[in-house]
Design a protein around this motif. Structure first.
Motif, PDB file in Angstrom:
ATOM      1  N   GLU A  37      48.179  49.147  33.732  1.00  0.00           N
ATOM      2  CA  GLU A  37      49.035  49.776  34.736  1.00  0.00           C
ATOM      3  C   GLU A  37      50.500  49.660  34.354  1.00  0.00           C
ATOM      4  OE1 GLU A  37      48.213  48.145  38.542  1.00  0.00           O
ATOM      5  OE2 GLU A  37      46.114  48.775  38.562  1.00  0.00           O
ATOM      6  N   GLU A  38      50.850  48.604  33.644  1.00  0.00           N
ATOM      7  CA  GLU A  38      52.233  48.370  33.239  1.00  0.00           C
ATOM      8  C   GLU A  38      52.275  48.016  31.760  1.00  0.00           C
ATOM      9  OE1 GLU A  38      53.595  45.200  35.678  1.00  0.00           O
ATOM     10  OE2 GLU A  38      53.711  46.419  37.506  1.00  0.00           O
ATOM     11  N   ARG A  39      53.451  48.129  31.164  1.00  0.00           N
ATOM     12  CA  ARG A  39      53.635  47.705  29.777  1.00  0.00           C
ATOM     13  C   ARG A  39      53.475  46.192  29.666  1.00  0.00           C
ATOM     14  NH1 ARG A  39      58.287  50.884  26.418  1.00  0.00           N
ATOM     15  NH2 ARG A  39      57.936  52.990  27.237  1.00  0.00           N
ATOM     16  N   TYR A  40      53.232  45.731  28.444  1.00  0.00           N
ATOM     17  CA  TYR A  40      53.288  44.303  28.190  1.00  0.00           C
ATOM     18  C   TYR A  40      54.704  43.807  28.474  1.00  0.00           C
ATOM     19  CZ  TYR A  40      48.689  43.588  26.050  1.00  0.00           C
ATOM     20  OH  TYR A  40      47.340  43.448  25.832  1.00  0.00           O
ATOM     21  N   PRO A  41      54.860  42.558  28.898  1.00  0.00           N
ATOM     22  CA  PRO A  41      56.188  42.051  29.259  1.00  0.00           C
ATOM     23  C   PRO A  41      57.122  41.941  28.066  1.00  0.00           C
ATOM     24  CG  PRO A  41      54.576  40.273  29.256  1.00  0.00           C
ATOM     25  CD  PRO A  41      53.802  41.545  29.080  1.00  0.00           C
ATOM     26  N   GLU A  42      58.412  41.916  28.349  1.00  0.00           N
ATOM     27  CA  GLU A  42      59.423  41.720  27.304  1.00  0.00           C
ATOM     28  C   GLU A  42      59.137  40.427  26.543  1.00  0.00           C
ATOM     29  OE1 GLU A  42      61.791  43.666  26.217  1.00  0.00           O
ATOM     30  OE2 GLU A  42      61.238  45.230  27.647  1.00  0.00           O
ATOM     31  N   GLN A  44      48.244  24.447  33.383  1.00  0.00           N
ATOM     32  CA  GLN A  44      47.707  24.638  32.033  1.00  0.00           C
ATOM     33  C   GLN A  44      46.993  25.985  31.912  1.00  0.00           C
ATOM     34  OE1 GLN A  44      45.177  21.429  30.741  1.00  0.00           O
ATOM     35  NE2 GLN A  44      44.738  22.362  28.755  1.00  0.00           N
ATOM     36  N   TRP A  45      46.194  26.333  32.923  1.00  0.00           N
ATOM     37  CA  TRP A  45      45.499  27.625  32.867  1.00  0.00           C
ATOM     38  C   TRP A  45      46.486  28.782  33.001  1.00  0.00           C
ATOM     39  CZ3 TRP A  45      41.399  29.713  31.001  1.00  0.00           C
ATOM     40  CH2 TRP A  45      41.059  31.020  31.352  1.00  0.00           C
ATOM     41  N   GLN A  46      47.461  28.643  33.859  1.00  0.00           N
ATOM     42  CA  GLN A  46      48.456  29.702  34.002  1.00  0.00           C
ATOM     43  C   GLN A  46      49.204  29.931  32.690  1.00  0.00           C
ATOM     44  OE1 GLN A  46      48.678  31.688  36.708  1.00  0.00           O
ATOM     45  NE2 GLN A  46      46.908  30.530  37.429  1.00  0.00           N
ATOM     46  N   GLN A  47      49.417  28.854  31.939  1.00  0.00           N
ATOM     47  CA  GLN A  47      50.058  28.986  30.631  1.00  0.00           C
ATOM     48  C   GLN A  47      49.144  29.713  29.647  1.00  0.00           C
ATOM     49  OE1 GLN A  47      51.345  25.266  28.936  1.00  0.00           O
ATOM     50  NE2 GLN A  47      52.171  26.212  27.086  1.00  0.00           N
ATOM     51  N   VAL A  48      47.844  29.416  29.697  1.00  0.00           N
ATOM     52  CA  VAL A  48      46.875  30.112  28.845  1.00  0.00           C
ATOM     53  C   VAL A  48      46.910  31.611  29.118  1.00  0.00           C
ATOM     54  CG1 VAL A  48      44.399  30.474  28.463  1.00  0.00           C
ATOM     55  CG2 VAL A  48      45.317  28.151  28.529  1.00  0.00           C
ATOM     56  N   VAL A  49      46.920  31.975  30.388  1.00  0.00           N
ATOM     57  CA  VAL A  49      46.956  33.386  30.770  1.00  0.00           C
ATOM     58  C   VAL A  49      48.223  34.057  30.240  1.00  0.00           C
ATOM     59  CG1 VAL A  49      47.150  34.975  32.742  1.00  0.00           C
ATOM     60  CG2 VAL A  49      45.511  33.076  32.814  1.00  0.00           C
ATOM     61  N   GLU A  50      49.350  33.391  30.406  1.00  0.00           N
ATOM     62  CA  GLU A  50      50.626  33.960  29.965  1.00  0.00           C
ATOM     63  C   GLU A  50      50.676  34.095  28.445  1.00  0.00           C
ATOM     64  OE1 GLU A  50      55.442  33.003  30.236  1.00  0.00           O
ATOM     65  OE2 GLU A  50      53.996  31.821  31.400  1.00  0.00           O
ATOM     66  N   ASP A  77      46.203  37.997  35.401  1.00  0.00           N
ATOM     67  CA  ASP A  77      45.605  36.908  36.175  1.00  0.00           C
ATOM     68  C   ASP A  77      44.678  37.512  37.228  1.00  0.00           C
ATOM     69  OD1 ASP A  77      44.982  34.461  37.199  1.00  0.00           O
ATOM     70  OD2 ASP A  77      46.854  34.218  38.322  1.00  0.00           O
ATOM     71  N   ASP A  78      43.603  38.107  36.751  1.00  0.00           N
ATOM     72  CA  ASP A  78      42.680  38.860  37.597  1.00  0.00           C
ATOM     73  C   ASP A  78      41.496  37.956  37.919  1.00  0.00           C
ATOM     74  OD1 ASP A  78      41.477  40.882  38.964  1.00  0.00           O
ATOM     75  OD2 ASP A  78      41.395  42.291  37.284  1.00  0.00           O
ATOM     76  N   PHE A  79      41.672  37.132  38.940  1.00  0.00           N
ATOM     77  CA  PHE A  79      40.716  36.072  39.246  1.00  0.00           C
ATOM     78  C   PHE A  79      39.967  36.394  40.530  1.00  0.00           C
ATOM     79  CE2 PHE A  79      39.621  31.889  41.097  1.00  0.00           C
ATOM     80  CZ  PHE A  79      38.934  31.316  40.028  1.00  0.00           C
ATOM     81  N   LYS A  80      38.648  36.319  40.462  1.00  0.00           N
ATOM     82  CA  LYS A  80      37.831  36.492  41.665  1.00  0.00           C
ATOM     83  C   LYS A  80      36.558  35.677  41.498  1.00  0.00           C
ATOM     84  CE  LYS A  80      37.843  41.025  41.334  1.00  0.00           C
ATOM     85  NZ  LYS A  80      38.472  41.440  40.051  1.00  0.00           N
ATOM     86  N   THR A  81      35.937  35.307  42.610  1.00  0.00           N
ATOM     87  CA  THR A  81      34.784  34.412  42.537  1.00  0.00           C
ATOM     88  C   THR A  81      33.633  34.904  43.415  1.00  0.00           C
ATOM     89  OG1 THR A  81      35.598  33.037  44.361  1.00  0.00           O
ATOM     90  CG2 THR A  81      36.245  32.397  42.132  1.00  0.00           C
ATOM     91  N   GLY A  82      32.481  34.286  43.193  1.00  0.00           N
ATOM     92  CA  GLY A  82      31.343  34.451  44.074  1.00  0.00           C
ATOM     93  C   GLY A  82      30.922  35.880  44.333  1.00  0.00           C
ATOM     94  N   GLU A  83      30.751  36.213  45.624  1.00  0.00           N
ATOM     95  CA  GLU A  83      30.259  37.531  45.998  1.00  0.00           C
ATOM     96  C   GLU A  83      31.232  38.644  45.614  1.00  0.00           C
ATOM     97  OE1 GLU A  83      27.260  38.571  46.990  1.00  0.00           O
ATOM     98  OE2 GLU A  83      26.787  36.497  46.469  1.00  0.00           O
ATOM     99  N   GLU A  84      32.527  38.359  45.686  1.00  0.00           N
ATOM    100  CA  GLU A  84      33.503  39.365  45.256  1.00  0.00           C
ATOM    101  C   GLU A  84      33.305  39.690  43.784  1.00  0.00           C
ATOM    102  OE1 GLU A  84      38.349  40.202  45.118  1.00  0.00           O
ATOM    103  OE2 GLU A  84      37.585  38.185  45.572  1.00  0.00           O
ATOM    104  N   PHE A  85      33.090  38.681  42.971  1.00  0.00           N
ATOM    105  CA  PHE A  85      32.820  38.898  41.548  1.00  0.00           C
ATOM    106  C   PHE A  85      31.472  39.596  41.367  1.00  0.00           C
ATOM    107  CE2 PHE A  85      31.782  36.712  37.266  1.00  0.00           C
ATOM    108  CZ  PHE A  85      32.293  37.781  36.539  1.00  0.00           C
ATOM    109  N   GLY A  86      30.483  39.227  42.172  1.00  0.00           N
ATOM    110  CA  GLY A  86      29.175  39.870  42.095  1.00  0.00           C
ATOM    111  C   GLY A  86      29.249  41.361  42.403  1.00  0.00           C
ATOM    112  N   ASP A  87      30.022  41.726  43.426  1.00  0.00           N
ATOM    113  CA  ASP A  87      30.211  43.146  43.751  1.00  0.00           C
ATOM    114  C   ASP A  87      30.876  43.877  42.588  1.00  0.00           C
ATOM    115  OD1 ASP A  87      29.093  42.736  46.240  1.00  0.00           O
ATOM    116  OD2 ASP A  87      31.026  42.565  47.277  1.00  0.00           O
ATOM    117  N   PHE A  88      31.854  43.220  41.972  1.00  0.00           N
ATOM    118  CA  PHE A  88      32.554  43.810  40.829  1.00  0.00           C
ATOM    119  C   PHE A  88      31.590  44.032  39.665  1.00  0.00           C
ATOM    120  CE2 PHE A  88      34.869  43.069  36.800  1.00  0.00           C
ATOM    121  CZ  PHE A  88      35.773  44.121  36.860  1.00  0.00           C
TER     122      PHE A  88
END
Length: 330
Positions: free
Chosen positions: A233-238, A289-295, A301-312
């Motif tokens: 949706e957007e460019r990679y960050p500067e 630490q995880w936020q640094q991994v994502v960056e 940072d598209d995080f979802k769990t359980g039934e929401e992830f199951g629907d996806f």
């Protein structure tokens, strides 16, 4: 064709593929409390990097109640590993890193099992794909490439590092459809990962490649490869080596395409254990630490769990099977 209709012969073929196992980690306590993380590709691939990053954060922050062993199970683009996971019915200490590519491989290789047969735990991230060309390609912009592609779709060879149904296959097919090209006219060549795809681009065996960008960073930085556009949706960050690449939306192509990876557990877990496993990853997600991994990886940072992830997952399964049916591949 439904998965239940797939023959026992196909299953035997999938299960007969060679499994390459690569473990890591040394247990330090009661093995009854240890976890196994299955990775459905070779060490160094996208699933491997994501899974091992997650394991590292879980262990460094003492989130689980034991050690975590990583096991790479290679074969059929992830379908062999999927069969292994589903076969561990009710096992409470097994996890597997999965993603869009595994959805496609279970169809492409005729597996009777898919992601919807397992227990959804957490989606960890998503990331855009990129359109790559050799550094000296005559196509200087995405408009140049699309103009030539629309004029004569079969004359351009395009490639990706995944089998039919994987993200590197789905992306060019959806892009073709969006710009008015019949996907059945696309001359798509499959390569086994980013290394062979890079060689094909540099060797002028294909005109353009479609894939996630981080594993091509060295070739892009050196100028051997160029990025014409990205699918987010957007460019990679500067500061990113891909920051100058425009999005397709910027170029009036109404397409956003994201690859993703997450974690499943075997079928038939108790509700209590499922919630406990989800809780591990919710706690992991909140760590600096995880936020640094994502960056550092340029992920969303598209995080979802359980039934929401199951629907996806169910939506993704329908999306992939529908595309493959339209292409006559199912």
């Amino acid at each position: 064709m439904t998965r239940d209709a797939r023959s026992a012969t196909v299953l035997a073929t999938v299960c007969a593929l060679v499994m390459v196992l690569a473990g890591c980690g040394v247990t330090r306590g009661d093995q009854a409390n240890d976890l196994l993380m299955i990775i459905p590709n070779s060490p160094g691939g996208g699933y491997d990097l994501t899974g091992r990053d997650a394991v590292q954060v879980l262990e460094d922050n003492d989130i689980t109640d034991g050690d975590i062993t990583v096991q790479n199970i290679v074969g059929a683009g992830g379908a062999v590993a999927m069969t292994e996971l589903v076969g561990r019915v009710g096992e409470e200490r097994t996890l597997m890193t999965v993603g869009l590519g595994v959805v496609g491989s279970t169809y492409s290789f005729g597996s009777p099992f898919g992601l919807t047969d397992a227990t959804p735990i957490a989606q960890l991230m998503s990331e855009p794909e990129g359109v790559l060309v050799p550094g000296d390609s005559p196509f200087k912009t995405i408009d140049d490439l699309l103009e030539a592609w629309k004029a004569d779709p079969g004359s351009l060879a395009v490639g990706g590092g995944s089998s039919p149904g994987g993200p590197d296959h789905l992306f060019p097919m959806q892009l073709a459809a969006e710009v008015g090209i019949d996907p059945n006219d696309v001359n798509y060549v499959t390569y086994d990962g980013g290394g062979p795809l890079t060689s094909a681009l540099l060797g002028k065996k294909i005109d353009a490649g479609f894939s996630g960008l981080p594993e091509f960073e060295g070739s892009i930085t050196s100028g051997d490869l160029r990025v014409l556009a990205v699918s987010g949706e957007e460019r990679y960050p500067e500061g990113s080596p891909f920051a100058d690449a425009p999005t397709l939306v910027e170029k009036d192509v109404d397409l956003v395409f994201l690859n993703w990876r997450g974690v499943l557990a075997p079928p038939d877990l108790s509700d209590t254990r499922r919630e406990e496993l989800i809780g591990y990853f919710e706690e992991m997600h909140e760590t600096p630490q995880w936020q640094q991994v994502v960056e550092e990886n340029g992920w969303n940072d598209d995080f979802k769990t359980g039934e929401e992830f199951g629907d996806f997952i169910r939506e993704q399964d329908q999306r992939v099977s529908g595309t493959l049916e339209e292409l006559g591949l199912l």
